[in-house]
Design a protein around this motif. Structure first.
Motif, PDB file in Angstrom:
ATOM      1  N   THR A  39      18.140  -5.664 -13.171  1.00  0.00           N
ATOM      2  CA  THR A  39      19.285  -5.760 -12.266  1.00  0.00           C
ATOM      3  C   THR A  39      19.000  -5.027 -10.961  1.00  0.00           C
ATOM      4  O   THR A  39      18.315  -4.005 -10.931  1.00  0.00           O
ATOM      5  CB  THR A  39      20.553  -5.169 -12.899  1.00  0.00           C
ATOM      6  N   HIS A  42      23.907  -2.502  -6.809  1.00  0.00           N
ATOM      7  CA  HIS A  42      25.171  -3.094  -6.365  1.00  0.00           C
ATOM      8  C   HIS A  42      25.191  -3.206  -4.841  1.00  0.00           C
ATOM      9  O   HIS A  42      24.638  -2.356  -4.135  1.00  0.00           O
ATOM     10  CB  HIS A  42      26.308  -2.193  -6.849  1.00  0.00           C
ATOM     11  N   ARG A  60      26.176  -2.657 -11.130  1.00  0.00           N
ATOM     12  CA  ARG A  60      27.541  -3.126 -11.418  1.00  0.00           C
ATOM     13  C   ARG A  60      27.558  -3.745 -12.819  1.00  0.00           C
ATOM     14  O   ARG A  60      27.622  -4.954 -12.981  1.00  0.00           O
ATOM     15  CB  ARG A  60      27.973  -4.152 -10.372  1.00  0.00           C
ATOM     16  N   VAL A  62      28.794  -5.035 -16.471  1.00  0.00           N
ATOM     17  CA  VAL A  62      30.021  -5.695 -16.906  1.00  0.00           C
ATOM     18  C   VAL A  62      30.408  -5.178 -18.283  1.00  0.00           C
ATOM     19  O   VAL A  62      29.589  -5.178 -19.210  1.00  0.00           O
ATOM     20  CB  VAL A  62      29.840  -7.221 -16.942  1.00  0.00           C
ATOM     21  N   ASP A  64      31.941  -5.449 -21.793  1.00  0.00           N
ATOM     22  CA  ASP A  64      32.133  -6.543 -22.739  1.00  0.00           C
ATOM     23  C   ASP A  64      32.919  -6.028 -23.948  1.00  0.00           C
ATOM     24  O   ASP A  64      32.937  -4.823 -24.227  1.00  0.00           O
ATOM     25  CB  ASP A  64      30.762  -7.080 -23.181  1.00  0.00           C
ATOM     26  N   TRP A  84      34.981  -0.244 -24.867  1.00  0.00           N
ATOM     27  CA  TRP A  84      34.229  -1.407 -24.426  1.00  0.00           C
ATOM     28  C   TRP A  84      32.744  -1.111 -24.510  1.00  0.00           C
ATOM     29  O   TRP A  84      32.326   0.043 -24.643  1.00  0.00           O
ATOM     30  CB  TRP A  84      34.622  -1.844 -23.012  1.00  0.00           C
ATOM     31  N   LEU A  86      29.112  -1.554 -22.620  1.00  0.00           N
ATOM     32  CA  LEU A  86      28.302  -1.870 -21.456  1.00  0.00           C
ATOM     33  C   LEU A  86      26.946  -2.396 -21.936  1.00  0.00           C
ATOM     34  O   LEU A  86      26.633  -2.310 -23.127  1.00  0.00           O
ATOM     35  CB  LEU A  86      28.143  -0.633 -20.572  1.00  0.00           C
ATOM     36  N   ALA A 239      32.333  -0.128 -13.546  1.00  0.00           N
ATOM     37  CA  ALA A 239      32.687  -0.978 -14.678  1.00  0.00           C
ATOM     38  C   ALA A 239      34.103  -0.673 -15.155  1.00  0.00           C
ATOM     39  O   ALA A 239      34.880  -1.590 -15.473  1.00  0.00           O
ATOM     40  CB  ALA A 239      31.684  -0.791 -15.818  1.00  0.00           C
ATOM     41  N   ASP A 242      36.656  -2.190 -12.877  1.00  0.00           N
ATOM     42  CA  ASP A 242      36.814  -3.620 -13.154  1.00  0.00           C
ATOM     43  C   ASP A 242      37.707  -3.839 -14.375  1.00  0.00           C
ATOM     44  O   ASP A 242      38.538  -4.759 -14.397  1.00  0.00           O
ATOM     45  CB  ASP A 242      35.449  -4.270 -13.380  1.00  0.00           C
TER      46      ASP A 242
END
Length: 385
Positions: A39, A42, A60, A62, A64, A84, A86, A239, A242
């Motif tokens: 990756t 950002h 950045r 996400v 899940d 969550w 990552l 994250a 978001d």
């Protein structure tokens, strides 16, 4: 005196016995290097933000599999414990607090926990639930938050407040149960000091002390992987932002963030890396870099002294509000971690900026009750709670 065990306890307080071979300085995050390699940093989309993200190596990721693990209601607050996953490391634990019984969209706040010299807990220091608090969280609340749970007070005032454990804290801590030889030597020295002082630290206190020793290796590894400790923390925070913006009952057009000490530094970076944040409160985390180097090098962690960050701008420059953003910086006149001249210089550098408010308090390195009240009034006025 009971001699402390020669190996560090895990963040969850469990057994430390996991075999005789060291598992490496990135134990628990074996998937982190591959994520970073695959990756790019950002890109916030503006010159200063892009440069900052590049220097920090902020990604950045996400989140899940966002779950609500349990709920409760107490003292005017409806609470949810969330988690969550990552793309790397253990699951993130977080708390979402709202005013009881209110389901209409509310302004969202990302509440960022401080460094505190601890890693056995993260965001729990900000939150009161229906269960007994972790002893370290309770101590931090007593000593630096004037006995309050700031997230609960903000929720009662009309905000949806998300407080999460960030990279290397609490649920996101590294597994230090099998230290490398270098870390084991540092642990042995600390054990000798505890014995000399006739001290028997708790498993959490031991983990906090050893995590501090581990931070140097962690920062070194981060740099070689194309990021930094501050960048990895900022990635977790982005994250979480978001997640907050996507939650039912949160108005994604009214987002703010706040934090004390290291949490305040995280708030500066989050607002610089995401323009959706329109209101930011930074408490006891502002001075010029020139006032900190070299005199305060050992005062602060890698979270503040991030390699290359000064090439993007001074700390007040990074915090300067952009169009549509407002910033409150609270300074402690008696803060032992920041020189008064450096705080005054930072205030002067920000004083002409549109959207900036600075306030000086008869306080040390804390978020006092009056400072919390001021922050709440600022956020209500800016975000319409």
């Amino acid at each position: 005196m009971t001699s402390p065990d020669p190996l560090p306890a895990r963040a969850d307080g469990g057994s430390t016995i996991a075999g005789n071979q060291p598992s490496g300085p990135l134990a628990g995050y074996a998937d982190w290097p591959a994520f970073l390699a695959a990756t790019a940093p950002h890109r916030p989309g503006d010159e200063r933000g892009d440069a900052l993200a590049r220097v920090l190596g902020a990604r950045r990721p996400v989140a899940d599999d966002v779950r609500v693990d349990r709920t409760w209601s107490r003292d005017g607050v409806d609470g949810s414990e969330l988690s969550w996953q990552l793309p790397y490391g253990p699951r993130t634990r977080a708390w979402l607090l709202r005013p009881a019984g209110i389901r209409s969209p509310l302004p969202g706040l990302l509440a960022l926990h401080c460094h505190g010299g601890v890693r056995s807990v993260g965001a729990e220091q900000l939150v009161e639930t229906d269960r007994p608090a972790h002893p370290t969280a309770a101590r931090l609340r007593r000593d630096i938050y004037d006995g309050r749970a700031p997230a609960n007070d903000l929720a009662r005032a009309g905000f949806a407040v998300l407080a999460h454990d960030t990279f290397s804290w609490g649920s996101r801590a590294f597994d230090l149960s099998r230290p490398t030889p270098r870390l084991a030597e540092h642990i042995a020295a600390r054990e000798a000091l505890w014995r000399e002082r006739d001290e028997s630290p708790s498993s959490d206190d031991r983990f906090d002390a050893i995590s501090t020793l581990h931070e140097d290796s962690l920062a070194k590894a981060a740099g070689m992987l194309g990021t930094s400790l501050a960048g990895a923390v900022a990635s977790d925070d982005l994250a979480a932002l978001d997640v907050l913006a996507a939650l039912p009952g949160v108005d994604p057009e009214r987002l703010g963030t706040l934090g004390l000490s290291g949490g305040g530094g995280r708030a500066v970076l989050a607002a610089a890396l995401d323009r959706r944040i329109s209101a930011t409160v930074v408490t006891c985390m502002m001075a010029t870099f020139a006032s900190l180097v070299p005199a305060e090098i050992d005062t602060h962690s890698w979270l503040l002294h991030s390699p290359g960050i000064r090439s993007v701008g001074d700390l007040p420059e990074l915090a300067r509000p952009r169009d549509g953003q407002e910033l409150l910086v609270q300074y402690g006149e008696h803060d032992p971690l920041f020189p008064v001249k450096g705080m005054r210089a930072a205030h002067d550098a920000l004083a002409g900026a549109t959207g900036y408010t600075g306030s000086f308090h008869e306080a040390g390195h804390v978020s006092s009750a009056s400072m919390q009240d001021e922050a709440l009034a600022f956020l209500r006025a800016r975000l319409g709670a």
